[in-house]
Design a protein around this motif. Structure first.
Motif, PDB file in Angstrom:
ATOM      1  N   GLU A  81       1.026  -1.299  -0.245  1.00 44.48           N
ATOM      2  CA  GLU A  81       0.074   0.151  -0.339  1.00 44.48           C
ATOM      3  C   GLU A  81       1.090   1.217   0.206  1.00 44.48           C
ATOM      4  O   GLU A  81       1.401   1.136   0.948  1.00 44.48           O
ATOM      5  N   TRP A  82       1.102   2.227  -0.988  1.00 39.05           N
ATOM      6  CA  TRP A  82       1.649   3.258  -1.119  1.00 39.05           C
ATOM      7  C   TRP A  82       0.875   4.288  -0.609  1.00 39.05           C
ATOM      8  O   TRP A  82       0.065   4.179   0.038  1.00 39.05           O
ATOM      9  N   SER A  83       1.620   5.671  -0.344  1.00 38.87           N
ATOM     10  CA  SER A  83       1.629   6.970   0.574  1.00 38.87           C
ATOM     11  C   SER A  83       0.622   7.634   0.493  1.00 38.87           C
ATOM     12  O   SER A  83      -0.660   8.028   0.269  1.00 38.87           O
ATOM     13  N   ASP A  84       0.150   6.686  -1.014  1.00 42.32           N
ATOM     14  CA  ASP A  84      -0.809   7.725  -1.726  1.00 42.32           C
ATOM     15  C   ASP A  84      -2.481   7.151  -2.007  1.00 42.32           C
ATOM     16  O   ASP A  84      -3.732   7.154  -2.060  1.00 42.32           O
ATOM     17  N   GLY A  85      -2.448   5.868  -0.941  1.00 40.14           N
ATOM     18  CA  GLY A  85      -3.144   4.557  -0.556  1.00 40.14           C
ATOM     19  C   GLY A  85      -3.113   3.714  -1.424  1.00 40.14           C
ATOM     20  O   GLY A  85      -4.395   3.195  -1.618  1.00 40.14           O
TER      21      GLY A  85
ATOM     22  N   LYS B  78      -2.754   0.381  -3.451  1.00 40.27           N
ATOM     23  CA  LYS B  78      -2.917  -1.146  -3.453  1.00 40.27           C
ATOM     24  C   LYS B  78      -1.915  -1.382  -5.171  1.00 40.27           C
ATOM     25  O   LYS B  78      -2.471  -1.153  -5.839  1.00 40.27           O
TER      26      LYS B  78
END
Length: 98
Positions: free
Chosen positions: A20-24, A26
């Protein structure tokens, strides 16, 4: 382990990572290695275990390793040259993103 004529071993490694990346956003990342032994040469186990150890030893003997003591191969100056050397020997992980 002795193989009969035309027999060979097989090494399969398959890793699945949920990210799950920092921008939400997946993703699922996979990394897969398939290595076959050579009936007339080295086993897959020898290639995937013995070769990396031999290559790391050679790096140490050639003064290419700046680390001392017991070190996990988590440093780029260790794993990048080793992965390149292994790829030259036909041992490579295939990575995919879904």
């Amino acid at each position: 382990l002795v193989y009969s004529n035309n027999e060979r071993d097989l090494v399969v490694m398959h890793h699945v990572f949920g990210v799950e990346w920092s921008d939400g956003k997946k993703n699922e990342l996979t990394s897969t290695l398939i290595a076959y032994g050579d009936p007339q040469g080295y086993s897959a186990m020898a290639k995937t275990v013995g070769l990396p150890a031999a290559m790391a030893t050679e790096m140490i003997l050639n003064g290419e390793m700046r680390h001392t003591g017991v070190v996990a191969p988590v440093h780029a100056d260790i794993y990048e040259p080793l992965l390149e050397k292994l790829e030259n020997e036909g041992i490579k992980f295939v990575e995919e993103t879904r």
